[in-house]
Motif scaffolding. Structure first.
Motif, mmCIF file in Angstrom:
data_model
loop_
_atom_site.group_PDB
_atom_site.id
_atom_site.type_symbol
_atom_site.label_atom_id
_atom_site.label_comp_id
_atom_site.label_asym_id
_atom_site.label_seq_id
_atom_site.Cartn_x
_atom_site.Cartn_y
_atom_site.Cartn_z
ATOM 1 N N HIS A 232 1.021 -1.343 -0.091
ATOM 2 C CA HIS A 232 -0.037 0.069 0.028
ATOM 3 C C HIS A 232 0.726 1.071 0.134
ATOM 4 O O HIS A 232 0.274 2.409 -0.441
ATOM 5 N N ALA A 233 2.022 1.496 0.270
ATOM 6 C CA ALA A 233 2.820 2.389 0.422
ATOM 7 C C ALA A 233 3.256 2.954 -1.195
ATOM 8 O O ALA A 233 3.577 2.201 -1.834
ATOM 9 N N ASP A 234 3.254 4.254 -1.233
ATOM 10 C CA ASP A 234 3.572 4.961 -2.586
ATOM 11 C C ASP A 234 5.066 4.779 -2.460
ATOM 12 O O ASP A 234 5.856 4.797 -3.240
ATOM 13 N N ARG A 235 5.782 5.287 -1.432
ATOM 14 C CA ARG A 235 7.187 5.403 -0.926
ATOM 15 C C ARG A 235 7.351 4.730 0.508
ATOM 16 O O ARG A 235 6.624 4.914 1.130
ATOM 17 N N ILE A 236 8.536 4.487 0.438
ATOM 18 C CA ILE A 236 9.154 3.927 2.003
ATOM 19 C C ILE A 236 10.474 4.459 2.173
ATOM 20 O O ILE A 236 11.371 4.836 1.298
ATOM 21 N N ILE A 237 10.631 4.967 3.426
ATOM 22 C CA ILE A 237 11.768 5.401 4.189
ATOM 23 C C ILE A 237 12.128 4.616 5.100
ATOM 24 O O ILE A 237 11.327 4.019 5.705
ATOM 25 N N VAL A 238 13.384 4.218 5.092
ATOM 26 C CA VAL A 238 13.999 3.326 6.172
ATOM 27 C C VAL A 238 14.930 3.952 7.030
ATOM 28 O O VAL A 238 15.939 4.353 6.387
ATOM 29 N N LEU A 239 14.894 3.459 8.480
ATOM 30 C CA LEU A 239 15.687 4.230 9.382
ATOM 31 C C LEU A 239 16.447 3.014 10.199
ATOM 32 O O LEU A 239 15.707 2.204 10.228
ATOM 33 N N ASN A 240 17.524 3.011 10.494
ATOM 34 C CA ASN A 240 18.301 2.191 11.353
ATOM 35 C C ASN A 240 19.382 3.174 12.253
ATOM 36 O O ASN A 240 20.067 3.942 11.696
ATOM 37 N N HIS A 241 19.206 2.823 13.463
ATOM 38 C CA HIS A 241 19.869 3.572 14.484
ATOM 39 C C HIS A 241 19.891 5.113 14.463
ATOM 40 O O HIS A 241 20.780 5.704 14.227
ATOM 41 N N GLY A 242 18.705 5.533 13.915
ATOM 42 C CA GLY A 242 18.590 7.046 13.667
ATOM 43 C C GLY A 242 18.810 7.611 12.375
ATOM 44 O O GLY A 242 18.675 8.898 12.237
ATOM 45 N N VAL A 243 19.460 6.941 11.653
ATOM 46 C CA VAL A 243 19.752 7.385 10.159
ATOM 47 C C VAL A 243 18.960 6.824 9.214
ATOM 48 O O VAL A 243 18.739 5.558 9.283
ATOM 49 N N LEU A 244 18.744 7.754 8.129
ATOM 50 C CA LEU A 244 17.788 7.385 7.143
ATOM 51 C C LEU A 244 18.812 6.557 5.854
ATOM 52 O O LEU A 244 19.696 7.073 5.433
ATOM 53 N N ILE A 245 18.507 5.384 5.920
ATOM 54 C CA ILE A 245 19.517 4.357 5.063
ATOM 55 C C ILE A 245 18.982 4.037 3.749
ATOM 56 O O ILE A 245 19.883 3.858 2.871
ATOM 57 N N ALA A 246 17.771 4.250 3.466
ATOM 58 C CA ALA A 246 17.190 4.197 2.170
ATOM 59 C C ALA A 246 15.772 4.824 2.005
ATOM 60 O O ALA A 246 15.148 4.953 2.776
ATOM 61 N N GLN A 247 15.521 5.218 0.712
ATOM 62 C CA GLN A 247 14.189 5.839 0.576
ATOM 63 C C GLN A 247 13.806 5.437 -0.965
ATOM 64 O O GLN A 247 14.800 5.583 -1.796
ATOM 65 N N GLY A 248 12.687 5.357 -1.328
ATOM 66 C CA GLY A 248 12.283 5.261 -2.681
ATOM 67 C C GLY A 248 10.996 4.245 -2.859
ATOM 68 O O GLY A 248 10.132 4.106 -2.013
ATOM 69 N N SER A 249 10.604 3.822 -3.912
ATOM 70 C CA SER A 249 9.511 2.867 -4.288
ATOM 71 C C SER A 249 9.514 1.462 -3.440
ATOM 72 O O SER A 249 10.758 1.355 -3.035
ATOM 73 N N PRO A 250 8.457 0.994 -3.227
ATOM 74 C CA PRO A 250 8.553 -0.360 -2.538
ATOM 75 C C PRO A 250 9.695 -1.285 -3.328
ATOM 76 O O PRO A 250 10.286 -2.081 -2.568
ATOM 77 N N ALA A 251 9.753 -1.220 -4.589
ATOM 78 C CA ALA A 251 10.582 -2.283 -5.400
ATOM 79 C C ALA A 251 11.914 -1.798 -5.059
ATOM 80 O O ALA A 251 12.815 -2.664 -5.186
ATOM 81 N N GLU A 252 12.089 -0.536 -5.105
ATOM 82 C CA GLU A 252 13.773 -0.049 -4.762
ATOM 83 C C GLU A 252 14.237 -0.593 -3.447
ATOM 84 O O GLU A 252 15.239 -0.851 -3.221
ATOM 85 N N VAL A 253 13.195 -0.195 -2.485
ATOM 86 C CA VAL A 253 13.556 -0.522 -0.993
ATOM 87 C C VAL A 253 13.756 -1.914 -0.888
ATOM 88 O O VAL A 253 14.711 -2.523 -0.196
ATOM 89 N N ARG A 254 12.935 -2.903 -1.448
ATOM 90 C CA ARG A 254 13.033 -4.235 -1.320
ATOM 91 C C ARG A 254 14.350 -4.826 -1.824
ATOM 92 O O ARG A 254 14.891 -5.819 -1.408
ATOM 93 N N ASP A 255 14.652 -4.143 -2.823
ATOM 94 C CA ASP A 255 16.113 -4.493 -3.765
ATOM 95 C C ASP A 255 17.211 -3.944 -2.991
ATOM 96 O O ASP A 255 18.420 -4.329 -3.393
ATOM 97 N N ASN A 256 17.086 -3.051 -2.124
ATOM 98 C CA ASN A 256 18.233 -2.222 -1.474
ATOM 99 C C ASN A 256 19.115 -3.434 -0.630
ATOM 100 O O ASN A 256 18.645 -4.062 0.465
ATOM 101 N N HIS A 257 20.340 -3.733 -0.862
ATOM 102 C CA HIS A 257 21.161 -4.595 -0.129
ATOM 103 C C HIS A 257 21.417 -4.296 1.132
ATOM 104 O O HIS A 257 21.022 -5.209 2.030
#
Length: 269
Positions: A232-257
């Motif tokens: 359902h998300a149009d875009r996703i941002i991912v945080l880890n230990h307070g840092v934004l490590i990735a953002q993009g479409s669901p497909a881009e985030v799923r494929d982020n190593h």
């Protein structure tokens, strides 16, 4: 990047193109520490009208801190927050709410002894500064407006029941109606499907997406259920230990190593 706003099959009359979308929320270089521990470190992102933006990450990633800074419960050490182009950094929650910001919580915040209808009426009264007359007017004021919202979220048949006896899925819908009563342009939703079954979760998020598109509301939400996020998300941002490590479409985030290694694990395989 795929556009789930189009895939939901809803387009507002006179809707703007992708390059003309209004930025409802702009977060720039956000820092927040607690006792020397940096909970959020340089986080920047924005949110457009009609968009569902998911904020995900492991426990302790900084999601709640970001939410609380945006909504005014916390003041950042550095950085800024703009809502509808206005700098709201350090503003109080009630002032931010008055700009057109709604919020729902992981644990629903309703009045258990009051009826479904009365809970929504209370928000209308509060938004118009009429809580001082609640003891004698709640039964008569904003009835039609409250019922309209209950129909929108699909619980109009429950209008006379106390919230304390509702099924949890219905309670989440009532809370959504209460958030909409403030006519928000920006909606902050903390775990909107927590405690619900998988079918209920997907149905509720589909409804939220429909409402966001029809009313040009930007939605920022946190969620642990990755099926809900990626469906359902149009875009996703991912945080880890307070840092934004990735953002993009669901497909881009799923494929982020890095995201796969830190958070998604077997879900991304």
């Amino acid at each position: 990047m795929r556009d789930l706003r189009k895939s939901r099959g809803i387009r507002k009359p006179g809707a703007k193109g992708p390059d003309e979308m209004t930025k409802l929320l702009q977060v720039d270089g956000l820092y927040k520490s607690f006792g020397g521990v940096e909970a959020v470190k340089g986080v920047s992102f924005d949110l457009e009208e009609g968009e569902l933006l998911a904020m995900i990450g492991p426990n302790g990633a900084g999601k709640s801190t970001c939410f609380n800074v945006i909504n005014g419960q916390l003041t950042p050490d550095r950085g800024s927050v703009k809502i509808l182009g206005q700098d709201t950094t350090g503003m109080k929650p009630h002032n931010i709410c008055a700009l057109g910001v709604g919020r729902t919580f992981q644990v629903t915040a309703t009045f258990p002894s009051m009826t479904v209808l009365e809970n929504v009426q209370m928000v209308f009264l509060s938004a118009r500064g009429r809580l001082s007359t609640v003891h004698r007017t709640v039964s008569r004021l904003f009835v039609e407006q409250a019922m309209d919202l209950l129909r929108v979220v699909g619980v109009e048949s429950q209008w006379a029941r106390p919230c304390g006896i509702l099924a949890y899925g219905d309670l989440k819908r009532v809370e959504l109606a209460m958030a909409l009563a403030n006519r928000p342009r920006l909606l902050l939703m903390d775990e909107p499907t927590a405690g619900m079954g998988i079918k209920e979760r997907l149905t509720l998020m589909k409804l939220i997406g429909k409402i966001a598109s029809e009313r040009a509301i930007g939605v920022l939400f946190t969620e642990h259920d990755m099926d809900v996020v990626f469906a359902h998300a149009d875009r996703i941002i991912v945080l880890n230990h307070g840092v934004l490590i990735a953002q993009g479409s669901p497909a881009e985030v799923r494929d982020n190593h890095e995201v796969r290694r830190i958070y998604l694990g077997s879900y991304a395989r």
